[in-house]
Motif scaffolding. Structure first.
Motif, mmCIF file in Angstrom:
data_model
loop_
_atom_site.group_PDB
_atom_site.id
_atom_site.type_symbol
_atom_site.label_atom_id
_atom_site.label_comp_id
_atom_site.label_asym_id
_atom_site.label_seq_id
_atom_site.Cartn_x
_atom_site.Cartn_y
_atom_site.Cartn_z
ATOM 1 N N TYR A 197 0.806 -1.217 0.000
ATOM 2 C CA TYR A 197 0.000 0.000 0.000
ATOM 3 C C TYR A 197 0.843 1.272 0.000
ATOM 4 N N VAL A 198 2.068 1.205 0.484
ATOM 5 C CA VAL A 198 2.971 2.338 0.299
ATOM 6 C C VAL A 198 3.228 2.538 -1.187
ATOM 7 N N GLU A 199 3.475 1.460 -1.883
ATOM 8 C CA GLU A 199 3.725 1.544 -3.327
ATOM 9 C C GLU A 199 2.495 2.014 -4.090
ATOM 10 N N LYS A 200 1.309 1.590 -3.664
ATOM 11 C CA LYS A 200 0.078 2.046 -4.316
ATOM 12 C C LYS A 200 -0.110 3.558 -4.141
ATOM 13 N N LEU A 201 0.148 4.046 -2.939
ATOM 14 C CA LEU A 201 0.029 5.488 -2.699
ATOM 15 C C LEU A 201 1.024 6.266 -3.547
ATOM 16 N N GLU A 202 2.241 5.747 -3.655
ATOM 17 C CA GLU A 202 3.275 6.412 -4.453
ATOM 18 C C GLU A 202 2.929 6.393 -5.939
ATOM 19 N N ALA A 203 2.256 5.338 -6.387
ATOM 20 C CA ALA A 203 1.860 5.261 -7.797
ATOM 21 C C ALA A 203 0.718 6.229 -8.106
ATOM 22 N N LEU A 204 -0.184 6.407 -7.141
ATOM 23 C CA LEU A 204 -1.321 7.306 -7.344
ATOM 24 C C LEU A 204 -0.910 8.768 -7.241
#
Length: 450
Positions: A197-204
């Motif tokens: 979810y850290v990576e998802k936030l960074e992608a968004l």
């Protein structure tokens, strides 16, 4: 987020049912952000006209003690004035009026003082093992991840990703990075879900701060005491020991002892602090790193009672297990003895048993006449404290001996097996680990030269 929080404060002025999202009593960064983000999500996605209000479970006056929280609020441009604190809302009166529904986040067991609110709890979202079962209709969602903010992020992205703005994403992202120690695989606190979810936030939101930058900034803010009063410094990371009516406070101070002792009005502040909280003595352990990145610990014992002060100092000076290797330091303040601590491996946790020993020695050396007022006080204290000595946690977010539930490994606990727990990260624990790293690096450098 600001418009939403403004509406929450307006809702407090009206007599209406409230759904309160309540963080834990430590009110660390994870608790605060999880409460704000979950309440925001519920308010945006609930089809009814129910009002969801996030409440920070501390007094407003205690917010400055949480430097990392203050820093992140400033970075995300959320005014502190919009937040709602525990002393600004009467949950018990709301409950008695039948107007309270409680949602617990980042904890699931209410303290004894809030036991009457148990029946108002409708939902729990936590990242630690359940200590007690809840009866339906309470919905319990628990998963053992590094940060509760991870579970809130998952809920938002699975339920209504369109409501997630950059501001809320920045709050969640920074919190997960801090809780999971910058996602360091060697440390092992971050679970696959935290990483996901850290990576998802960074992608968004590609303009979110770099992990290293936000982690370093939050850690620095956590240690920063420059803007605090003496009382706030003492309360920021404090423990208390108690024996038969004698209370001793032990505070970790994150600055050089000489600079601390030179604070304007220090003696009056120490007197006022002890008087306000009924402390008979105060032990301050200063903690910092010197120019060579070596850990330094120093001690200051403030006590107006000469016999008690001499007993405490004597026990600490003579201790061999562990040996503190104390060297008296100059002090112009009456009732205050200062020391340089040669053995930097003796943390506050290891100091506590020595202070308990000092209190025992103090009582063994004194005889109170039966008619003296202190005799009655001592009898009451014996009845209320049959165990002898008790440790009372202060405002510190870390427990010196935390219960360790079966959650993922925390690197700040040496040789911590996977079935151990996930105690709160604290400045003291971080300093302890950095001290060990510094010591091991110095040893390795010495051996390499041989």
């Amino acid at each position: 987020m600001e418009d939403y929080l403004q509406g929450c404060r307006a809702a407090l002025q009206e007599s209406q049912p409230l759904h309160v999202v309540l963080g834990n009593e430590a009110c660390d960064l994870d608790s605060m952000v999880s409460a704000l983000a979950l309440a925001f999500y519920l308010a945006k996605t609930t089809e009814t006209e129910d009002v969801f209000v996030p409440v920070l479970n501390i007094k407003r006056s205690e917010l400055p003690l949480r430097g990392d929280t203050v820093f992140l609020l400033q970075e995300t441009h959320i005014p502190e004035s919009l937040l709602i604190f525990r002393d600004e809302i009467d949950l018990h009166t709301l409950h008695q009026a039948g107007q309270l529904t409680l949602i617990l986040v980042d904890h699931h067991v209410l303290p004894r003082s809030d036991a009457a609110l148990e029946e108002a709890v409708a939902e729990v979202l936590d990242h630690r093992p359940i200590e007690q079962k809840r009866c339906p209709p309470c919905h319990v969602s628990v998963e053992l991840v590094g940060s509760c903010a991870t579970l809130v992020t998952e809920r938002i992205l699975q339920g209504a990703p369109e409501i997630l703005d950059r501001q809320t994403a920045a709050l969640l992202h920074a919190t997960i990075v801090l809780d999971c120690v910058n996602m360091d695989l060697k440390i092992g606190k971050a679970t696959p879900k935290d990483k996901k979810y850290v990576e998802k936030l960074e992608a968004l939101f590609t303009d979110l701060p770099k992990r290293n930058d936000i982690f370093d900034s939050l850690q620095k803010a956590k240690f920063d005491v420059s803007g605090l009063t003496t009382e706030q410094m003492l309360r920021k990371d404090q423990k208390t020991i108690f024996r038969q009516g004698i209370k001793v406070a032990i505070s970790a101070i994150y600055m050089d002892l000489e600079a601390f002792l030179q604070r304007s009005g220090l003696l009056a502040d120490l007197h006022a602090f002890c008087q306000a909280h009924s402390y008979d003595a105060l032990v301050a352990m200063t903690i910092f790193f010197n120019a060579h990145n070596e850990p330094v610990r120093q001690l200051a014992i403030f006590c107006p009672h000469a016999a008690l002060r001499m007993t405490i100092c004597g026990v600490l000076e003579r201790s061999h297990s562990p040996a503190l290797k104390l060297t008296p330091a100059p002090s112009t303040h009456p009732n205050l003895q200062a020391y340089l601590q040669g053995n930097t491996q003796v943390s506050r946790k290891k100091l506590l048993p020595l202070l308990q020993e000092a209190l025992s020695a103090y009582f063994d050396s004194m005889t109170i006449p039966s008619g003296h007022p202190e005799a009655a006080r001592e009898q009451v204290d014996k009845e209320s404290d049959r165990a002898g000595t008790s440790l009372i946690p202060g405002l510190s977010q870390d427990e010196e001996e935390p219960p360790l539930p079966p959650t993922p490994m925390n690197s700040l606990v040496d040789e911590c097996p996977l079935d151990q727990g996930l105690p709160k990260l604290s400045a003291e624990a971080i300093f302890e680990k950095c001290s060990q790293i510094s010591l091991s690096q110095s040893t390795a450098a010495f051996l390499s030269k041989k």
